[in-house]
Design a protein around this motif. Structure first.
Motif, PDB file in Angstrom:
ATOM      1  N   ASP A  20      11.476  36.204  61.703  1.00  0.00           N
ATOM      2  CA  ASP A  20      11.615  35.827  63.335  1.00  0.00           C
ATOM      3  C   ASP A  20      10.305  36.180  63.787  1.00  0.00           C
ATOM      4  O   ASP A  20      10.056  35.291  64.728  1.00  0.00           O
ATOM      5  CB  ASP A  20      12.744  36.764  63.513  1.00  0.00           C
ATOM      6  CG  ASP A  20      13.355  36.139  64.946  1.00  0.00           C
ATOM      7  OD1 ASP A  20      13.988  35.004  64.938  1.00  0.00           O
ATOM      8  OD2 ASP A  20      13.519  36.792  65.883  1.00  0.00           O
ATOM      9  N   TYR A  28      16.846  40.670  67.131  1.00  0.00           N
ATOM     10  CA  TYR A  28      17.478  39.491  66.227  1.00  0.00           C
ATOM     11  C   TYR A  28      18.028  39.642  64.719  1.00  0.00           C
ATOM     12  O   TYR A  28      19.081  39.379  64.305  1.00  0.00           O
ATOM     13  CB  TYR A  28      16.554  38.228  66.216  1.00  0.00           C
ATOM     14  CG  TYR A  28      17.251  37.076  65.459  1.00  0.00           C
ATOM     15  CD1 TYR A  28      18.217  36.244  66.012  1.00  0.00           C
ATOM     16  CD2 TYR A  28      16.879  36.741  64.209  1.00  0.00           C
ATOM     17  CE1 TYR A  28      18.949  35.147  65.140  1.00  0.00           C
ATOM     18  CE2 TYR A  28      17.377  35.717  63.362  1.00  0.00           C
ATOM     19  CZ  TYR A  28      18.550  35.052  64.028  1.00  0.00           C
ATOM     20  OH  TYR A  28      18.973  34.052  63.084  1.00  0.00           O
ATOM     21  N   TYR A  74      17.326  33.848  56.112  1.00  0.00           N
ATOM     22  CA  TYR A  74      17.110  33.932  57.423  1.00  0.00           C
ATOM     23  C   TYR A  74      17.499  32.420  57.919  1.00  0.00           C
ATOM     24  O   TYR A  74      18.104  32.395  59.138  1.00  0.00           O
ATOM     25  CB  TYR A  74      15.527  34.074  57.445  1.00  0.00           C
ATOM     26  CG  TYR A  74      14.971  33.902  58.913  1.00  0.00           C
ATOM     27  CD1 TYR A  74      15.215  34.625  60.146  1.00  0.00           C
ATOM     28  CD2 TYR A  74      14.401  32.797  59.343  1.00  0.00           C
ATOM     29  CE1 TYR A  74      14.744  34.647  61.398  1.00  0.00           C
ATOM     30  CE2 TYR A  74      13.855  32.354  60.436  1.00  0.00           C
ATOM     31  CZ  TYR A  74      14.152  33.470  61.451  1.00  0.00           C
ATOM     32  OH  TYR A  74      13.513  33.066  62.786  1.00  0.00           O
ATOM     33  N   SER A 103      20.892  31.921  58.524  1.00  0.00           N
ATOM     34  CA  SER A 103      21.338  32.682  59.750  1.00  0.00           C
ATOM     35  C   SER A 103      21.032  31.610  61.040  1.00  0.00           C
ATOM     36  O   SER A 103      21.739  31.822  62.146  1.00  0.00           O
ATOM     37  CB  SER A 103      20.957  34.029  59.918  1.00  0.00           C
ATOM     38  OG  SER A 103      19.506  34.132  60.419  1.00  0.00           O
ATOM     39  N   ARG A 104      19.826  31.440  61.054  1.00  0.00           N
ATOM     40  CA  ARG A 104      19.407  30.550  62.002  1.00  0.00           C
ATOM     41  C   ARG A 104      20.269  29.030  62.342  1.00  0.00           C
ATOM     42  O   ARG A 104      20.545  28.634  63.284  1.00  0.00           O
ATOM     43  CB  ARG A 104      18.015  29.839  62.055  1.00  0.00           C
ATOM     44  CG  ARG A 104      16.912  31.003  61.855  1.00  0.00           C
ATOM     45  CD  ARG A 104      16.986  31.785  63.268  1.00  0.00           C
ATOM     46  NE  ARG A 104      16.376  30.745  64.322  1.00  0.00           N
ATOM     47  CZ  ARG A 104      16.536  31.160  65.563  1.00  0.00           C
ATOM     48  NH1 ARG A 104      17.017  32.541  66.198  1.00  0.00           N
ATOM     49  NH2 ARG A 104      16.128  30.324  66.635  1.00  0.00           N
ATOM     50  N   TYR A 118      26.114  37.991  64.030  1.00  0.00           N
ATOM     51  CA  TYR A 118      26.074  36.391  64.177  1.00  0.00           C
ATOM     52  C   TYR A 118      26.854  35.921  63.027  1.00  0.00           C
ATOM     53  O   TYR A 118      26.666  36.007  61.827  1.00  0.00           O
ATOM     54  CB  TYR A 118      24.640  36.008  64.118  1.00  0.00           C
ATOM     55  CG  TYR A 118      23.833  35.841  65.106  1.00  0.00           C
ATOM     56  CD1 TYR A 118      23.922  34.748  65.954  1.00  0.00           C
ATOM     57  CD2 TYR A 118      22.623  37.053  65.593  1.00  0.00           C
ATOM     58  CE1 TYR A 118      23.171  34.762  66.968  1.00  0.00           C
ATOM     59  CE2 TYR A 118      22.170  36.658  66.698  1.00  0.00           C
ATOM     60  CZ  TYR A 118      22.288  35.598  67.429  1.00  0.00           C
ATOM     61  OH  TYR A 118      21.692  35.562  68.611  1.00  0.00           O
ATOM     62  N   ARG A 167      21.197  42.057  64.804  1.00  0.00           N
ATOM     63  CA  ARG A 167      22.165  41.268  65.163  1.00  0.00           C
ATOM     64  C   ARG A 167      22.772  39.920  63.902  1.00  0.00           C
ATOM     65  O   ARG A 167      23.992  39.732  63.856  1.00  0.00           O
ATOM     66  CB  ARG A 167      21.890  40.541  66.503  1.00  0.00           C
ATOM     67  CG  ARG A 167      21.989  41.603  67.743  1.00  0.00           C
ATOM     68  CD  ARG A 167      21.866  40.682  69.045  1.00  0.00           C
ATOM     69  NE  ARG A 167      20.465  40.193  68.989  1.00  0.00           N
ATOM     70  CZ  ARG A 167      20.271  38.955  69.421  1.00  0.00           C
ATOM     71  NH1 ARG A 167      20.766  38.111  69.734  1.00  0.00           N
ATOM     72  NH2 ARG A 167      18.832  38.548  69.538  1.00  0.00           N
ATOM     73  N   SER A 168      21.596  39.470  63.463  1.00  0.00           N
ATOM     74  CA  SER A 168      21.981  38.586  62.468  1.00  0.00           C
ATOM     75  C   SER A 168      22.571  38.976  61.203  1.00  0.00           C
ATOM     76  O   SER A 168      23.205  38.372  60.383  1.00  0.00           O
ATOM     77  CB  SER A 168      20.710  37.740  62.080  1.00  0.00           C
ATOM     78  OG  SER A 168      19.845  38.600  61.335  1.00  0.00           O
ATOM     79  N   LEU A 185      23.464  30.257  63.672  1.00  0.00           N
ATOM     80  CA  LEU A 185      23.546  30.533  65.233  1.00  0.00           C
ATOM     81  C   LEU A 185      23.393  29.199  66.073  1.00  0.00           C
ATOM     82  O   LEU A 185      23.960  29.097  67.125  1.00  0.00           O
ATOM     83  CB  LEU A 185      22.258  31.200  65.516  1.00  0.00           C
ATOM     84  CG  LEU A 185      21.663  31.243  66.984  1.00  0.00           C
ATOM     85  CD1 LEU A 185      22.568  32.283  67.601  1.00  0.00           C
ATOM     86  CD2 LEU A 185      20.382  31.814  67.189  1.00  0.00           C
TER      87      LEU A 185
END
Length: 167
Positions: free
Chosen positions: A29, A43, A143, A146-147, A51, A46-47, A150
């Protein structure tokens, strides 16, 4: 301190993948969004825990399981090389009489068996380095997953807000 208690060993194996994921997510990130360290750390945490996809809930267990399985595979493959090296050295030490151990061990490093030992040791180091990169590839895939989750949530909220304009 908890490692002295049996529960601490299991807690250790539970926490290591979490810490590894948070550190890797922070790194990804930090480099991708060009934000500050604490924003990236926020982030990452939280992820890991909150999330989520609207239908699937928290992604914690899939991230933890993925990291734990990859760590297990890396340790098993690296352990095979380590076992082979320990087997060679132990076999050499146990088959030499006590009176000849000092001269035999110096001769071990000059012998063919010594060359095989050091070649295997070099291969072991290379394999461990390559396998440790698999951890980073796995973290990168998680990652970007997760993006994606989101942005999927933000897109769904934006779609849901169509036609709800108040005058």
């Amino acid at each position: 301190l908890l490692m002295f208690v049996i529960v601490g060993i299991f807690l250790f194996f539970f926490i290591i993948p979490i810490i590894s994921n948070v550190m890797s997510f922070t790194l990804y990130d930090y480099f991708n969004r060009k934000e500050g360290f604490f924003s990236a750390l926020s982030y990452a945490i939280r992820s890991q825990f909150s999330y989520s996809n609207i239908n699937n809930g928290s992604p914690f267990w899939k991230y933890w399981g993925s990291t734990a399985v990859i760590m297990f595979i890396v340790q098993i493959v690296s352990g095979v090389f380590s076992f082979f090296l320990v087997f060679i050295m132990t076999g050499t030490v146990l088959t030499i009489p006590d009176a000849d151990k000092a001269t035999a061990m110096t001769g071990f490093y000059d012998s063919t068996m010594g060359m095989i030992y050091f070649a295997t040791y070099g291969i072991s180091i290379l394999v461990s380095l390559l396998l440790s990169n698999i951890m980073y590839v796995n973290a990168g895939l998680m990652y970007y997953d997760s993006r994606l989750d989101l942005h999927r949530n933000e897109d769904l909220l934006e779609i849901d807000s169509i036609g709800k304009h108040e005058i």
